[in-house]
Design an enzyme around this catalytic site. Structure first.
Site, PDB file in Angstrom:
ATOM      1  CG  ASP A  14      76.959  43.547  17.507  1.00 34.43           C
ATOM      2  OD1 ASP A  14      76.692  43.874  16.340  1.00 34.43           O
ATOM      3  OD2 ASP A  14      78.106  43.272  17.896  1.00 34.43           O
ATOM      4  CD  GLU A 221      76.806  40.048  10.658  1.00 35.18           C
ATOM      5  OE1 GLU A 221      77.718  39.289  11.013  1.00 35.18           O
ATOM      6  OE2 GLU A 221      76.977  41.270  10.475  1.00 35.18           O
TER       7      GLU A 221
END
Length: 320
Positions: A14, A221
């Site tokens: 991420d 997301e």
């Protein structure tokens, strides 16, 4: 440019990349081996701290600055410190992070530091009005700052289709409009919202909201915002179909029109990224599971250069 993992001595995912003080700083989540079960709720993503990394050049060495924030130092956090992001404003650096509170609900917190690598001192409570996961900050040319966020399934966005948490909330299906990500303008101190967060519309080529059945294009997301030639590019992951996509608009709130894919599926389940300009060239930071040979919660960060055509479309990046 090598396509090898940027960081191999620990698991990272991420990656939120920013240029601060003439360097690239990467703010990833910190994966770890765990005995938590693997499921759609994401229990296997059992992270407890954040490291900050920096690069003097895009093909140079990566420096690990060590732990910038630990779960034990945040009073409200119970578990699962997921994907973070960072921002700079008014001489301070801000680290935004999601985590589960004791009631099992994800909130978003903020911690403040004097240096881009931290350490960061957390606020004692999460940001009022925050929920879900994957905070991404964007400071516009006029100095206004925005926090984008949201993620379905384990990220609980489906539980926030009203003003309160509904444990029975479900992702829309069929021709019902898909769940929308969220944005809120931040106060000048960067610690709270200046307004009630609002939903971000992502529309198709006909101006209609993307549908719940459109898993190849709908938001799941990993929100990210960047600006290119005066336009706003909102990019995100489609989750269960494993694409990185983008949409384009004329202001930070949207609406945004779907523009296409940035990256095809890579090894592993999740896809989460950032896009940053450095020394006149544009780069996509993302992760896959090369180091762990496909274990979906043990990931590694990579970087690829990206390009735009004459009309501002992002040209798809070939996967590994």
């Amino acid at each position: 440019m090598s396509d090898k993992p940027l960081i191999s001595h620990t698991y990272t995912a991420d990656p939120s990349a920013h240029v601060f003080e003439g360097k690239i700083y990467i703010y990833p989540s910190h994966d770890r081996e765990t005995d938590q079960p693997t499921n759609d709720n994401g229990d296997q993503y059992d992270m407890v701290d954040y490291h900050v990394f920096s690069m003097d050049s895009i093909d140079g060495e990566v420096t690990d600055h060590g732990v910038a924030l630990d779960m034990k130092d945040v009073p409200w956090v119970d578990k699962q410190m997921w994907a973070p992001d960072a921002a700079f404003k008014n001489g301070k650096y801000y680290l935004y992070f999601p985590a589960r509170a004791a009631d099992g609900i994800f909130r978003i917190g903020v911690a403040v530091g004097d240096r881009p690598e931290g350490p960061f001192v957390p606020e004692p409570e999460p940001i009022k009005g925050s929920f879900s996961i994957d905070p991404a900050t964007f400071v516009d040319d006029d100095g206004e700052a925005y926090l984008y966020f949201g993620g379905i399934w384990g990220g609980q966005l489906q539980n926030w289709q009203g003003d309160s948490f509904d444990p029975d909330g479900q992702e829309p299906e069929g021709d019902t409009p898909a769940l929308l990500p969220v944005v809120g303008r931040l106060r000048e101190d960067m610690k709270e919202f200046a307004e009630k967060p609002r939903r971000i519309e992502i529309r198709d080529e006909n101006g209609e909201l993307l549908k719940g059945r459109d898993h190849d294009r709908r938001f799941f997301e990993a929100a990210w915002m960047h600006k290119y030639q005066g336009r706003y590019y909102f990019s995100y992951s489609t989750g269960d179909t494993h694409y990185l996509c983008y949409a384009v608009g004329d202001n930070p709130y949207g609406p945004f029109t779907y523009g296409g894919r940035i990256l095809e599926p890579v090894l592993g389940w999740t896809t989460h990224h950032s896009i940053v300009e450095f020394e006149g060239r544009w780069y996509l930071f993302h992760h896959d599971c090369e180091i762990s040979k496909g274990v979906n919660h043990l990931r590694n960060v990579k970087v690829k250069e990206i390009f735009y055509d004459e009309e501002g479309r992002i040209l798809p990046v070939a996967r590994d």
